[in-house]
Design an enzyme around this catalytic site. Structure first.
Site, PDB file in Angstrom:
ATOM      1  N   ASP A   2       0.836  -1.196   0.000  1.00 46.40           N
ATOM      2  CA  ASP A   2       0.000   0.000   0.000  1.00 46.40           C
ATOM      3  C   ASP A   2       0.874   1.250   0.000  1.00 46.40           C
ATOM      4  O   ASP A   2       1.968   1.249   0.559  1.00 46.40           O
ATOM      5  CB  ASP A   2      -0.909  -0.020   1.247  1.00 46.40           C
ATOM      6  CG  ASP A   2      -2.048   0.971   1.136  1.00 46.40           C
ATOM      7  OD1 ASP A   2      -2.366   1.409   0.012  1.00 46.40           O
ATOM      8  OD2 ASP A   2      -2.618   1.320   2.189  1.00 46.40           O
ATOM      9  N   GLY A   3       0.361   2.296  -0.617  1.00 48.70           N
ATOM     10  CA  GLY A   3       1.036   3.586  -0.584  1.00 48.70           C
ATOM     11  C   GLY A   3       1.537   4.086  -1.931  1.00 48.70           C
ATOM     12  O   GLY A   3       2.196   5.130  -1.991  1.00 48.70           O
ATOM     13  N   ASN A   4       1.187   3.388  -2.996  1.00 44.73           N
ATOM     14  CA  ASN A   4       1.638   3.830  -4.326  1.00 44.73           C
ATOM     15  C   ASN A   4       1.109   5.219  -4.677  1.00 44.73           C
ATOM     16  O   ASN A   4       1.839   6.057  -5.209  1.00 44.73           O
ATOM     17  CB  ASN A   4       1.166   2.855  -5.411  1.00 44.73           C
ATOM     18  CG  ASN A   4       1.767   1.475  -5.270  1.00 44.73           C
ATOM     19  OD1 ASN A   4       2.626   1.261  -4.421  1.00 44.73           O
ATOM     20  ND2 ASN A   4       1.303   0.551  -6.090  1.00 44.73           N
ATOM     21  N   GLY A   5      -0.170   5.449  -4.364  1.00 46.77           N
ATOM     22  CA  GLY A   5      -0.801   6.729  -4.695  1.00 46.77           C
ATOM     23  C   GLY A   5      -0.149   7.878  -3.939  1.00 46.77           C
ATOM     24  O   GLY A   5       0.165   8.924  -4.513  1.00 46.77           O
ATOM     25  N   HIS A  19       2.269   3.308  -9.120  1.00 48.92           N
ATOM     26  CA  HIS A  19       2.090   1.877  -9.378  1.00 48.92           C
ATOM     27  C   HIS A  19       3.295   1.322 -10.140  1.00 48.92           C
ATOM     28  O   HIS A  19       3.749   0.211  -9.881  1.00 48.92           O
ATOM     29  CB  HIS A  19       0.805   1.636 -10.176  1.00 48.92           C
ATOM     30  CG  HIS A  19      -0.439   2.033  -9.439  1.00 48.92           C
ATOM     31  ND1 HIS A  19      -0.637   1.748  -8.103  1.00 48.92           N
ATOM     32  CD2 HIS A  19      -1.554   2.712  -9.837  1.00 48.92           C
ATOM     33  CE1 HIS A  19      -1.816   2.230  -7.717  1.00 48.92           C
ATOM     34  NE2 HIS A  19      -2.381   2.817  -8.746  1.00 48.92           N
ATOM     35  N   SER A  47      -7.245  -5.996  -5.002  1.00 47.06           N
ATOM     36  CA  SER A  47      -8.322  -6.585  -4.203  1.00 47.06           C
ATOM     37  C   SER A  47      -9.625  -6.632  -4.987  1.00 47.06           C
ATOM     38  O   SER A  47      -9.790  -5.933  -5.991  1.00 47.06           O
ATOM     39  CB  SER A  47      -8.521  -5.776  -2.914  1.00 47.06           C
ATOM     40  OG  SER A  47      -9.174  -4.549  -3.202  1.00 47.06           O
ATOM     41  N   TRP A  51     -11.686  -2.997  -7.941  1.00 48.28           N
ATOM     42  CA  TRP A  51     -12.440  -2.770  -9.193  1.00 48.28           C
ATOM     43  C   TRP A  51     -13.273  -1.502  -9.118  1.00 48.28           C
ATOM     44  O   TRP A  51     -13.710  -0.983 -10.141  1.00 48.28           O
ATOM     45  CB  TRP A  51     -13.379  -3.959  -9.477  1.00 48.28           C
ATOM     46  CG  TRP A  51     -12.693  -5.250  -9.807  1.00 48.28           C
ATOM     47  CD1 TRP A  51     -12.641  -6.369  -9.007  1.00 48.28           C
ATOM     48  CD2 TRP A  51     -11.995  -5.595 -11.019  1.00 48.28           C
ATOM     49  NE1 TRP A  51     -11.945  -7.370  -9.647  1.00 48.28           N
ATOM     50  CE2 TRP A  51     -11.540  -6.921 -10.873  1.00 48.28           C
ATOM     51  CE3 TRP A  51     -11.708  -4.904 -12.203  1.00 48.28           C
ATOM     52  CZ2 TRP A  51     -10.811  -7.588 -11.872  1.00 48.28           C
ATOM     53  CZ3 TRP A  51     -10.991  -5.560 -13.189  1.00 48.28           C
ATOM     54  CH2 TRP A  51     -10.548  -6.885 -13.021  1.00 48.28           C
ATOM     55  N   LEU A 113      11.070 -20.497  -4.497  1.00 56.60           N
ATOM     56  CA  LEU A 113      10.109 -19.604  -3.834  1.00 56.60           C
ATOM     57  C   LEU A 113       8.736 -19.840  -4.442  1.00 56.60           C
ATOM     58  O   LEU A 113       8.563 -19.769  -5.658  1.00 56.60           O
ATOM     59  CB  LEU A 113      10.508 -18.133  -4.033  1.00 56.60           C
ATOM     60  CG  LEU A 113       9.499 -17.101  -3.505  1.00 56.60           C
ATOM     61  CD1 LEU A 113       9.480 -17.082  -1.979  1.00 56.60           C
ATOM     62  CD2 LEU A 113       9.800 -15.694  -4.039  1.00 56.60           C
ATOM     63  N   ARG A 176      -4.766  -1.925   8.993  1.00 57.47           N
ATOM     64  CA  ARG A 176      -5.937  -2.690   8.545  1.00 57.47           C
ATOM     65  C   ARG A 176      -5.477  -3.913   7.779  1.00 57.47           C
ATOM     66  O   ARG A 176      -4.416  -3.900   7.174  1.00 57.47           O
ATOM     67  CB  ARG A 176      -6.768  -1.855   7.540  1.00 57.47           C
ATOM     68  CG  ARG A 176      -7.611  -0.762   8.090  1.00 57.47           C
ATOM     69  CD  ARG A 176      -8.545  -0.251   6.998  1.00 57.47           C
ATOM     70  NE  ARG A 176      -7.846   0.416   5.908  1.00 57.47           N
ATOM     71  CZ  ARG A 176      -7.392   1.659   5.939  1.00 57.47           C
ATOM     72  NH1 ARG A 176      -7.544   2.387   7.031  1.00 57.47           N
ATOM     73  NH2 ARG A 176      -6.784   2.176   4.892  1.00 57.47           N
ATOM     74  N   SER A 178      -7.705  -5.052   5.441  1.00 55.03           N
ATOM     75  CA  SER A 178      -8.355  -4.788   4.149  1.00 55.03           C
ATOM     76  C   SER A 178      -8.750  -6.063   3.395  1.00 55.03           C
ATOM     77  O   SER A 178      -8.482  -6.198   2.207  1.00 55.03           O
ATOM     78  CB  SER A 178      -7.467  -3.901   3.277  1.00 55.03           C
ATOM     79  OG  SER A 178      -7.297  -2.639   3.884  1.00 55.03           O
TER      80      SER A 178
HETATM   81  C1  IPE Z   1      -1.450   0.186  -3.520  1.00 53.44           C
HETATM   82  O1  IPE Z   1      -1.334   1.560  -3.506  1.00 53.44           O
HETATM   83  C2  IPE Z   1      -1.705  -0.348  -4.905  1.00 53.44           C
HETATM   84  C3  IPE Z   1      -2.993  -1.049  -5.083  1.00 53.44           C
HETATM   85  C4  IPE Z   1      -3.963  -1.097  -4.220  1.00 53.44           C
HETATM   86  C5  IPE Z   1      -3.178  -1.744  -6.339  1.00 53.44           C
HETATM   87  P1  IPE Z   1      -2.579   2.535  -3.442  1.00 53.44           P
HETATM   88  O2  IPE Z   1      -3.024   2.819  -4.829  1.00 53.44           O
HETATM   89  O3  IPE Z   1      -3.641   1.975  -2.541  1.00 53.44           O
HETATM   90  O4  IPE Z   1      -1.909   3.832  -2.810  1.00 53.44           O
HETATM   91  P2  IPE Z   1      -2.526   4.878  -1.758  1.00 53.44           P
HETATM   92  O5  IPE Z   1      -3.157   4.102  -0.637  1.00 53.44           O
HETATM   93  O6  IPE Z   1      -3.530   5.700  -2.508  1.00 53.44           O
HETATM   94  O7  IPE Z   1      -1.350   5.677  -1.314  1.00 53.44           O
HETATM   95 MG    MG Z   2      -4.182   2.300  -0.586  1.00 51.24          MG
END
Ligand code: IPE
Ligand code: MG
Length: 224
Positions: A2-5, A19, A47, A51, A113, A176, A178
């Site tokens: 999590d955290g790409n955005g 991403h 997840s 979608w 692996l 979480r 999630s």
């Molecule tokens: C995780 O990063 C990538 C996926 C869920 C596919 P997010 O896209 O949820 O990044 P944030 O939470 O907005 O930082």
């Molecule tokens: Mg996220």
């Protein structure tokens, strides 16, 4: 993962850049797992609920995934990685499903692996689908409900044959699960790291293992 955005936002870049950078962290994570002798690794890449994101972002994510599977498969195979997709694979188009099957077939014999990629995965969906398949098995007489135990139920989950996780790591500072591996994580040790997924690397992996090693696992039994 999590955290790409947020990683992208901090750089004033479009989310897709986050991403894309996340794919680099996937590589580092797989290398760290192999390097530290971890035999089973599951990455929660998409997840059931993802979608619901804007169609553009869903398209970018599935596009990146397709690109990753096509371009990294040979390397994963060389490294001895056995790949398996868990989740609602029928929600992907036929072309993507063919990529999943190709990757699984090519790497089926690898043992270094075991890498599970959770795609369109949801823990509740997994349990619901397992229940429906179990109901059908009971209906046709393949399962006697009187004799069904937890291990017997787990065989209907998408993780059949995969051991329950010992350690579950979430990045980005959120606390979480999630909807990830709800049934399977009953006794998993949880580690929450304050790092955005695109910045994740070998030191974070080692940190998570180190925290895990210091936990006292009793599985509900009496201490001592
Ligand atoms: C995780 O990063 C990538 C996926 C869920 C596919 P997010 O896209 O949820 O990044 P944030 O939470 O907005 O930082
Ligand atoms: Mg996220």
């Amino acid at each position: 993962m999590d955290g790409n955005g947020r990683w992208a936002q901090a750089r004033r870049l479009p989310r897709v850049a986050g991403h894309r950078a996340g794919a680099g962290a996937v590589r580092r994570c797989i290398q760290a797992a192999i390097g530290s002798g971890v035999e089973w690794l599951t990455l929660y890449a998409f997840s059931s609920e993802n979608w619901r994101r804007p169609v553009q972002e869903v398209g970018e994510l599935t596009g990146l995934l397709r690109h990753y599977l096509r371009h990294e498969l040979a390397e994963l195979h060389r490294e001895g990685v056995c790949l398996r997709v868990i989740g609602e694979r029928e929600r992907f188009d036929a072309e993507m499903r063919a990529e999943f099957e190709r990757a699984e077939r090519l790497t089926a014999g690898n043992t270094r692996l075991k890498l599970m990629i959770a795609l369109s995965y949801g823990g509740r969906s997994d349990i619901l689908r397992a229940s429906l398949r179990l109901a059908e098995a009971v209906r046709v007489g393949a399962v006697d409900p009187e004799r069904l135990d937890e291990a017997g139920f787990a065989r209907f989950l998408s993780t059949d044959g995969i051991p329950d996780p010992d350690l579950m790591v979430r990045t980005s500072g959120e606390f979480r699960l999630s909807n990830f591996l709800l049934w399977q994580s009953a006794y998993a040790e949880l580690v929450f790291l304050d790092v955005l997924w695109p910045d994740f690397g070998a030191t974070h992996f080692a940190d998570a293992l180190d925290r895990y090693a210091r936990r006292d696992r009793r599985f509900g039994a009496r201490p001592g």
